[in-house]
Design an enzyme around this catalytic site. Sequence first.
Site, PDB file in Angstrom:
ATOM      1  N   ASP A  67       0.980  -1.462  -0.197  1.00  9.93           N
ATOM      2  CA  ASP A  67      -0.175  -0.046  -0.365  1.00  9.93           C
ATOM      3  C   ASP A  67       1.292   0.986  -0.258  1.00  9.93           C
ATOM      4  O   ASP A  67       0.264   2.086  -0.108  1.00  9.93           O
ATOM      5  CB  ASP A  67      -1.038  -0.453   1.143  1.00  9.93           C
ATOM      6  N   HIS A 271      -4.314   7.315   6.689  1.00 13.59           N
ATOM      7  CA  HIS A 271      -4.250   5.639   6.691  1.00 13.59           C
ATOM      8  C   HIS A 271      -4.501   5.138   7.173  1.00 13.59           C
ATOM      9  O   HIS A 271      -4.198   4.662   8.146  1.00 13.59           O
ATOM     10  CB  HIS A 271      -2.206   5.260   7.602  1.00 13.59           C
TER      11      HIS A 271
END
Length: 305
Positions: A67, A271
């Site tokens: 990611d 995040h």
Amino acid sequence: MERFEINILGCGSALPTTKHSLSSQVVNLRDKLFMIDCGEAAQLQFRAMKLSFSRLDHIFISHLHGDHCFGLFGLISTLGMLGRTADLDIYAQPDAEKVFRPMLNYFCSELSYRVVFHAFDPKKNTLIFEDRTLKVSTIPLRHRVPTAGFLFEEKPKSPHIVREMLDFYQIPFSQINAVKEGADFVTPDGQIVPNARLTRPAEAPKRYAYCSDTIYYEKIIPIIENVDVLYHEATFCETRSERTKQTMHSTARQAAEIARAANVKQLILGHFSARITDENLLLKEACEVFPNTILAKEGLTVTVE
Ligand SMILES: [Zn+2]
Ligand SMILES: [Zn+2]
């Protein structure tokens, strides 16, 4: 004031969703672009924010979780198709080149430019990039794999010359740089004009710290102390503190505790877990500890001031 902005390209975690893209940001310092992390499809967000590919020369990768770096390969390929010729410098831990070089050799063997990997040790707080106006150093973090955040620091700027004083004392062009550097001026008849009369101080250099991904980790506090803006991961709420520990992430409250302890000016949370349906809960949790907090969002530009 010189431009110093953070552009949020993505602030989701783990997997891309229709709500969030994955970790990637672009720091714009005086129209030079510095990318931090490059999650999948970061290049699309880059375009959506109308940033210029030709101004991007440096990419910093915090760690080798997908990611944060799956977008790198596609971006490198696209830059080649756009006819790039300037080197692209990538700062990452040593394994990054081992992972990406074979893919580049296979798919991009005729790339029109050089991709240069600069390896750093994520366990150390070290200077990894420097130019005339900026220093970037690593912030060792604690996560499931070796991870470092990044501290962007402007270098001290020269004081501003007071135009009227230049004219008044008829300071010759050849001496202006010396005055900027702090010298007094001596008139032709020997009178000393102190520097403080000729200049006014420059703005204080600004600092930005990026900390993702990490567990609650107090050792970063001395490194990020007093920064103007801190981006800290806040993957979960306190209600999921067990999951937070297992995955070596932080809660919103923990991010805020770090911000408060480090006496930063502003905190950006990011995040976010895809499981969080209402991110305002994260914001509320953090604001109870550190009120000057905002949520990251794709397309958001934050000025470091
Ligand atoms: Zn992550
Ligand atoms: Zn991670």
